[in-house]
Design an enzyme around this catalytic site. Structure first.
Site, mmCIF file in Angstrom:
data_model
loop_
_atom_site.group_PDB
_atom_site.id
_atom_site.type_symbol
_atom_site.label_atom_id
_atom_site.label_comp_id
_atom_site.label_asym_id
_atom_site.label_seq_id
_atom_site.Cartn_x
_atom_site.Cartn_y
_atom_site.Cartn_z
ATOM 1 N N ARG A 1 20.859 -62.020 13.743
ATOM 2 C CA ARG A 1 20.874 -62.072 15.206
ATOM 3 C C ARG A 1 22.275 -61.895 15.787
ATOM 4 N NH1 ARG A 1 16.969 -65.377 13.662
ATOM 5 N NH2 ARG A 1 18.393 -67.119 13.584
ATOM 6 N N GLU B 1 20.704 -76.564 3.738
ATOM 7 C CA GLU B 1 20.072 -77.884 3.602
ATOM 8 C C GLU B 1 19.436 -78.002 2.207
ATOM 9 O OE1 GLU B 1 17.472 -78.571 6.843
ATOM 10 O OE2 GLU B 1 17.049 -80.637 6.220
#
Ligand code: AMP
Length: 176
Positions: free
Chosen positions: A64, A101
């Protein structure tokens, strides 16, 4: 320039709960992209921040970051350098892995993307924990560029990503 405010852009961003996984509220920027006045307003806000600054290249983060950074590069008359996920760039690359994560991700840049010490602006859509941008800044430096700023359209301030980005000048007009 500047007839679209950061608040107007902020109110156009759509929250998508539990995407891409439970507990994440995804900030969807497609409502900005599909509206030409808002898209141009977003680019103008970023460009205005760098008025008069010397920027040779804009480095954009997969995927993006490409959308905003490439439009910004045209407006600012800067060259464009894609920082891509591992395995996508065809020529010789530097690679940088960083912790997510769960597990790790790897970004890459062409070894000849920058002239030695030239000023580079790094652009992504959103700052979350800062790992992606920190790895990208390091890649730029390994390839010989000098990171003179990092722009995000959006900062998720509660995730404190800024703390991972040391002393780089950061700009993010929209903060949640
Ligand atoms: P981080 O490395 O944690 O700063 O994550 C930044 C990258 O993940 C950016 O390229 C964003 O596009 C994407 N990202 C992380 N969290 C979100 C979110 N809540 N909404 C949209 N994109 C996100």
């Amino acid at each position: 320039m500047g007839n679209i405010s950061a608040d107007t852009l902020k109110s156009a961003i759509r929250d998508v709960p539990d995407f891409p996984k439970p507990g994440i509220v995804f900030k969807d920027i497609t409502p900005i992209l599909k509206n030409p006045a808002l898209f141009r307003g977003a680019i103008d806000l970023l460009a205005a921040h760098h008025k008069g600054q010397s920027i040779a290249k804009i480095a954009v983060i997969d995927a993006r970051g490409f959308l905003f950074g490439s439009a910004l590069a045209l407006v600012m008359n800067a060259g464009l350098v894609p920082i891509r996920k591992k395995g996508k760039l065809p020529f010789k690359t530097f690679e940088e892995s960083y912790a997510l994560e769960y597990g790790t991700a790897t970004l890459s840049v062409h070894v000849d993307a920058f002239e030695k010490n030239e000023p580079v602006l790094l652009v992504d859509d959103l700052l979350a924990t800062g790992g992606t941008a920190a790895a990208s800044a390091h890649l730029i430096e390994r390839a010989g560029g000098r990171v003179v700023g990092i722009d995000f359209l959006i900062e998720l301030a509660f995730l404190k990503g800024r703390e991972k980005l040391g002393t780089y000048p950061l700009f993010a007009p929209i903060v949640f």
